[in-house]
Motif scaffolding. Structure first.
Motif, PDB file in Angstrom:
ATOM      1  N   VAL A 264       0.847  -1.185   0.000  1.00  0.00           N
ATOM      2  CA  VAL A 264       0.000   0.000   0.000  1.00  0.00           C
ATOM      3  C   VAL A 264       0.888   1.242   0.000  1.00  0.00           C
ATOM      4  O   VAL A 264       1.950   1.264   0.633  1.00  0.00           O
ATOM      5  CB  VAL A 264      -0.940   0.010   1.236  1.00  0.00           C
ATOM      6  N   LYS A 265       0.476   2.271  -0.724  1.00  0.00           N
ATOM      7  CA  LYS A 265       1.257   3.503  -0.812  1.00  0.00           C
ATOM      8  C   LYS A 265       1.097   4.315   0.475  1.00  0.00           C
ATOM      9  O   LYS A 265      -0.016   4.625   0.875  1.00  0.00           O
ATOM     10  CB  LYS A 265       0.809   4.324  -2.019  1.00  0.00           C
ATOM     11  N   ILE A 266       2.227   4.659   1.090  1.00  0.00           N
ATOM     12  CA  ILE A 266       2.211   5.409   2.341  1.00  0.00           C
ATOM     13  C   ILE A 266       2.921   6.757   2.179  1.00  0.00           C
ATOM     14  O   ILE A 266       2.314   7.803   2.326  1.00  0.00           O
ATOM     15  CB  ILE A 266       2.874   4.609   3.480  1.00  0.00           C
TER      16      ILE A 266
ATOM     17  N   ILE B 288      11.775  12.549  -0.688  1.00  0.00           N
ATOM     18  CA  ILE B 288      12.882  13.412  -1.111  1.00  0.00           C
ATOM     19  C   ILE B 288      13.352  14.265   0.056  1.00  0.00           C
ATOM     20  O   ILE B 288      14.555  14.425   0.295  1.00  0.00           O
ATOM     21  CB  ILE B 288      12.447  14.298  -2.297  1.00  0.00           C
ATOM     22  N   PHE B 289      12.401  14.824   0.808  1.00  0.00           N
ATOM     23  CA  PHE B 289      12.744  15.605   1.995  1.00  0.00           C
ATOM     24  C   PHE B 289      13.628  14.803   2.937  1.00  0.00           C
ATOM     25  O   PHE B 289      14.660  15.286   3.419  1.00  0.00           O
ATOM     26  CB  PHE B 289      11.475  16.048   2.719  1.00  0.00           C
TER      27      PHE B 289
ATOM     28  N   VAL C 105      13.438   1.320   6.157  1.00  0.00           N
ATOM     29  CA  VAL C 105      14.308   2.055   5.240  1.00  0.00           C
ATOM     30  C   VAL C 105      13.822   1.881   3.808  1.00  0.00           C
ATOM     31  O   VAL C 105      13.735   2.846   3.038  1.00  0.00           O
ATOM     32  CB  VAL C 105      15.769   1.593   5.377  1.00  0.00           C
ATOM     33  N   ALA C 106      13.486   0.653   3.458  1.00  0.00           N
ATOM     34  CA  ALA C 106      12.989   0.390   2.102  1.00  0.00           C
ATOM     35  C   ALA C 106      11.696   1.142   1.832  1.00  0.00           C
ATOM     36  O   ALA C 106      11.482   1.651   0.721  1.00  0.00           O
ATOM     37  CB  ALA C 106      12.778  -1.113   1.912  1.00  0.00           C
TER      38      ALA C 106
ATOM     39  N   THR D 167      10.834   3.424  -1.385  1.00  0.00           N
ATOM     40  CA  THR D 167       9.778   3.092  -2.355  1.00  0.00           C
ATOM     41  C   THR D 167       8.464   3.806  -2.060  1.00  0.00           C
ATOM     42  O   THR D 167       7.644   4.010  -2.951  1.00  0.00           O
ATOM     43  CB  THR D 167       9.514   1.588  -2.362  1.00  0.00           C
ATOM     44  N   GLY D 168       8.246   4.155  -0.785  1.00  0.00           N
ATOM     45  CA  GLY D 168       6.989   4.765  -0.375  1.00  0.00           C
ATOM     46  C   GLY D 168       5.920   3.759  -0.010  1.00  0.00           C
ATOM     47  O   GLY D 168       4.819   4.135   0.413  1.00  0.00           O
TER      48      GLY D 168
END
Length: 217
Positions: free
Chosen positions: A2-4, A11-12, A173-174, A178-179
């Motif tokens: 799932v996108k988090i 990037i920040f 970390v991954a 990847t998000g």
């Protein structure tokens, strides 16, 4: 999965890591980089400004309202984590949220103090000449002490990430690369990035950094 974490947040995070490492190195071990230490501090201030704005208008998991909790809840979560019965969080867990807030506040204080201090050799902060000697001296003292606190907190943050990854087999970390995180079926929708909001956050941050770069040091 799932996108988090949205792309601006990721990037920040990694730009912040890079700037932090360079600022510690240039401020403590190599005086020849002092000019770039100031310039990196300017970039850091713009980065923090962006994160504060994005924490208001960004996607769900980037917003402060989605993860900021009281310190008591953060400490309670830490106890439950080491007992092995903590609740799963897709975004920042309460302990991580405490760390994020402390780091942002201390980085803001570090930037502010750096703007009024001098290396007492070649370089002065852009507002050094505009403040009293007492305030400049206080700023220098704060700048020195806060950097030590920040280094300790960053170390604790890394240890927390490692501990969480080991205890819960979650690749934190991954996920910040990847998000994505593993979907357990109860994640709230992250939502889509509002391009107008993103552009405004970037514009304000860039304008602030541009202003700082135009000041003499």
């Amino acid at each position: 999965m799932v996108k988090i974490w949205d792309l601006p947040t990721r990037i920040f995070h990694w730009v912040l890591v890079s700037l932090f490492v360079f600022l510690i190195y240039s401020g403590n071990w190599d005086d020849s980089f002092m000019k770039w230490h100031f310039y990196s501090g300017y970039l850091l201030s713009g980065l923090i400004l962006f994160r504060v704005l994005w924490g208001i208008v960004g996607t769900y998991y980037a917003r402060f309202c989605s993860f900021v909790v009281s310190p008591i809840k953060g400490l309670t979560y830490l106890k439950s984590m080491f007992k092995g019965n903590s609740t799963h969080f897709y975004g920042h867990n309460p302990a991580g949220a405490m760390m994020v807030v402390m780091l942002i506040l201390l980085l803001m204080l570090q930037v502010a103090s750096g703007l009024v201090t001098s290396d007492e050799v070649l370089w002065d902060g852009p507002f050094y000449a505009s403040v009293s000697d007492e305030l400049a001296s206080l700023g220098a003292e704060i700048h020195h002490k806060v950097q030590l606190i920040l280094q300790c907190l960053v170390g604790l943050h890394i240890l927390g990430v490692v501990a969480h990854s080991v205890l819960f087999k979650e690749k934190l970390v991954a996920s910040m690369i990847t998000g994505n995180k593993k979907d357990l079926g109860n994640a709230k929708p992250r939502g889509s990035i509002n391009p107008v909001a993103l552009l405004m956050c970037v514009a304000v941050s860039v304008a602030w950094v541009y202003y700082l770069f135009g000041l003499p040091i």
